[in-house]
Design a protein around this motif. Structure first.
Motif, PDB file in Angstrom:
ATOM      1  N   LEU A  86       0.829  -1.200   0.000  1.00 37.53           N
ATOM      2  CA  LEU A  86       0.000   0.000   0.000  1.00 37.53           C
ATOM      3  C   LEU A  86       0.866   1.253   0.000  1.00 37.53           C
ATOM      4  CD1 LEU A  86      -2.766   1.260   0.065  1.00 37.53           C
ATOM      5  CD2 LEU A  86      -2.778   1.021   2.557  1.00 37.53           C
ATOM      6  N   GLY A  87       1.980   1.222   0.725  1.00 43.15           N
ATOM      7  CA  GLY A  87       2.897   2.359   0.703  1.00 43.15           C
ATOM      8  C   GLY A  87       3.466   2.584  -0.686  1.00 43.15           C
ATOM      9  N   PHE A  88       3.748   1.493  -1.399  1.00 43.53           N
ATOM     10  CA  PHE A  88       4.306   1.602  -2.747  1.00 43.53           C
ATOM     11  C   PHE A  88       3.335   2.290  -3.699  1.00 43.53           C
ATOM     12  CE2 PHE A  88       5.028  -0.055  -7.031  1.00 43.53           C
ATOM     13  CZ  PHE A  88       6.386   0.175  -7.195  1.00 43.53           C
ATOM     14  N   VAL A  89       2.068   1.896  -3.666  1.00 42.30           N
ATOM     15  CA  VAL A  89       1.112   2.445  -4.630  1.00 42.30           C
ATOM     16  C   VAL A  89       0.538   3.789  -4.197  1.00 42.30           C
ATOM     17  CG1 VAL A  89       0.521   0.189  -5.563  1.00 42.30           C
ATOM     18  CG2 VAL A  89      -0.795   1.091  -3.655  1.00 42.30           C
ATOM     19  N   ALA A  92      -0.904   8.137   4.790  1.00 43.74           N
ATOM     20  CA  ALA A  92      -2.110   7.439   4.355  1.00 43.74           C
ATOM     21  C   ALA A  92      -2.039   5.960   4.712  1.00 43.74           C
ATOM     22  CB  ALA A  92      -2.313   7.615   2.856  1.00 43.74           C
ATOM     23  N   THR A  93      -0.834   5.396   4.723  1.00 41.77           N
ATOM     24  CA  THR A  93      -0.651   3.978   5.027  1.00 41.77           C
ATOM     25  C   THR A  93      -0.576   3.722   6.522  1.00 41.77           C
ATOM     26  OG1 THR A  93       0.665   3.920   2.994  1.00 41.77           O
ATOM     27  CG2 THR A  93       0.719   1.961   4.333  1.00 41.77           C
ATOM     28  N   THR A 144       8.718   5.143  -0.468  1.00 43.75           N
ATOM     29  CA  THR A 144       7.679   5.007   0.545  1.00 43.75           C
ATOM     30  C   THR A 144       7.546   3.566   1.012  1.00 43.75           C
ATOM     31  OG1 THR A 144       6.507   6.820  -0.555  1.00 43.75           O
ATOM     32  CG2 THR A 144       5.283   5.559   1.090  1.00 43.75           C
ATOM     33  N   ALA A 145       7.705   2.614   0.104  1.00 46.48           N
ATOM     34  CA  ALA A 145       7.633   1.208   0.495  1.00 46.48           C
ATOM     35  C   ALA A 145       8.695   0.876   1.537  1.00 46.48           C
ATOM     36  CB  ALA A 145       7.787   0.314  -0.735  1.00 46.48           C
ATOM     37  N   VAL A 146       9.917   1.364   1.331  1.00 50.04           N
ATOM     38  CA  VAL A 146      10.991   1.124   2.302  1.00 50.04           C
ATOM     39  C   VAL A 146      10.713   1.875   3.601  1.00 50.04           C
ATOM     40  CG1 VAL A 146      13.451   1.463   2.759  1.00 50.04           C
ATOM     41  CG2 VAL A 146      12.695   0.613   0.531  1.00 50.04           C
ATOM     42  N   ASN A 147      10.191   3.096   3.498  1.00 51.59           N
ATOM     43  CA  ASN A 147       9.821   3.833   4.708  1.00 51.59           C
ATOM     44  C   ASN A 147       8.870   3.013   5.571  1.00 51.59           C
ATOM     45  OD1 ASN A 147      11.294   6.008   3.762  1.00 51.59           O
ATOM     46  ND2 ASN A 147       9.517   7.178   3.098  1.00 51.59           N
TER      47      ASN A 147
END
Length: 456
Positions: free
Chosen positions: A299-302, A308-309, A420-423
């Motif tokens: 969800l962070g990736f998209v 928001a995640t 964002t995915a890594v975050n």
């Protein structure tokens, strides 16, 4: 009368047995794939629909539909952030009063924030030095523009002081003679307000118990609503990823391919090498961690938004086994200050890119400055959003031209997905490691593949 039709066949099962048999058949027929599989299917559908809509044009009905679906899903999640963070922080303060190691938990969390950021920025500097993305860039120098928003070491102190009790801010834009007003919120200020009220409610004793009871009830209600929203993740994922394909495509990567490759290689090393090593060193299951955290990472990736995640990220930490009272504090705090993608890998590679592009040499002291900024700089930009702020903070600290940040804007949305995915992964990792080291969890339980990653 039977109108010539044969009489209905009588079942040999008793009524109760027939009901049980029917229920079993229905549940078998209606069984859906696991939640993770649903999200993967949503991503695949988003890619296909995105390429189809892009072929039709950005103004086509399918493109507009993907945009509306994606934005609506993110709006639903963002609408829950303020009440969830506030009630969860207050509840965590009330619960932490019974823990004798609350101060040690906070100190350990900050320490692991720094450790993981230091590793991430070291990887970024190494890749930037070896791959020389700035020397290989084919981007036009005319794209160099000075960003309107820049990072400042005073932003952290400003962000700590709430402008109101809800941490909300309003802004008005005038476009084409039409004024539009939008609301935004500062999660860091919400955390400060919630901590203050939570401590006050605990300190006043019996007088604060009704407030704490009401807060606990509100938290349970918001968590239930969150569970409903999270079930829409596969649909929201399709809309978000499809819209990203329509809007950005991949053609802009050609001029900055070396830079994008260096950033994504660094992100991949942190996510799939560094994090698993840290999990194993601390006696935690790598597969169990990713099984629980993957929906939040996806969800962070998209969505390209840690905020928001945030509700899904916190639910993932709890699903791993992190105590709710600790996760409710650590995850929202991490969402504003723990950004290995945006605040460590990306600014390190980008700073070297700018220096190499302009032919400016960097010395060992400059590398140390980048590491220092990456470790503590995310806190300095916690009240603001976007990796651009962190990048300008790094550039200004090194004395590099801020206009260099504009060279990278063309592919920033594509890079931002991986950042964002890594975050998000790091925001789950640190509370998990701290909880394990403080013996709040024995390990990571095997995740249920059919479970929706949200608290009931």
């Amino acid at each position: 009368m039977t109108d010539g039709l044969p009489p209905p066949k009588q079942s040999s099962l008793a009524p109760s047995s027939r009901a049980t048999h029917y229920t079993a058949m229905t549940s078998t027929r209606l069984r859906l794939p696991s939640f993770t599989v649903q999200v993967f299917l949503g991503m695949a559908a988003g890619l296909l629909l995105g390429f189809w809509a892009r072929a039709l044009g950005e103004a086509s009905a399918p493109a507009e539909g993907l945009r509306i679906v994606g934005e609506t899903f993110v709006q639903l999640l963002r609408a829950l952030v303020v009440p969830l963070v506030f009630t969860a922080i207050v509840a965590s303060i009330a619960a932490l009063r019974d823990l004798g190691n609350a101060a040690r938990l906070v100190a350990s969390t900050l320490l692991w924030f720094a450790v993981t950021a230091l590793i991430a920025v070291a990887i970024g500097l190494t890749l930037g030095t070896l791959m020389q993305p700035g020397a290989r860039a084919a981007v036009d120098a005319a794209a160099a523009i000075r960003p309107a928003t820049t990072g400042s070491w005073l932003d952290f102190l400003r962000g700590l002081v709430p402008s109101n009790m809800l941490g909300l801010a309003a802004s008005t834009k005038l476009e084409g003679g039409v004024a539009t007003t939008s609301l935004s919120f500062n999660v860091l200020q919400i955390i400060v307000v919630a901590i203050a009220l939570g401590i006050a409610a605990v300190r006043v004793g019996a007088a604060g118990e009704p407030f704490l009871a009401f807060n606990a009830a509100a938290l349970a209600i918001f968590r239930r609503v969150l569970r409903w929203v999270v079930r829409l993740t596969p649909i929201g994922t399709a809309g978000l990823l499809g819209h990203a394909v329509v809007q950005y495509g991949w053609q802009s990567l050609s001029a900055l391919g070396a830079f994008a490759g260096a950033v994504y290689l660094g992100l991949g090393l942190v996510l799939f090498v560094v994090y698993p090593v840290l999990l194993r060193v601390n006696g935690l299951s790598v597969s169990g961690f990713f099984a629980a955290a993957w929906p939040a990472i996806q969800l962070g990736f998209v969505s390209r938004s840690s905020i928001a995640t945030l509700p899904v990220t916190e639910a993932a930490a709890e699903r791993i086994g992190v105590p709710r009272e600790f996760a409710a504090f650590a995850v929202p705090f991490a969402a504003t200050t723990k950004m290995d993608g945006c605040a460590a890998i990306y600014p390190a590679v980008a700073a070297l890119f700018v220096a190499q592009y302009y032919g400016l040499p960097l010395h060992a002291s400059d590398y140390l400055l980048v590491m220092l900024v990456s470790v503590v700089g995310s806190a300095a930009t916690a009240g603001l959003t976007g990796a651009l702020v962190m990048l300008t903070l790094t550039l200004s600290t090194l004395g590099l031209p801020l206009e260099g940040a504009g060279l990278l804007l063309a592919i920033d949305p594509i890079i931002d997905m991986g950042r964002t995915a890594v975050n998000v992964a790091g925001q789950v990792l640190v509370p998990t490691i701290v909880a394990k080291r403080q013996r709040l969890i024995a390990g990571i339980a095997a995740a249920d593949p059919d479970a929706v990653p949200a608290a009931a």
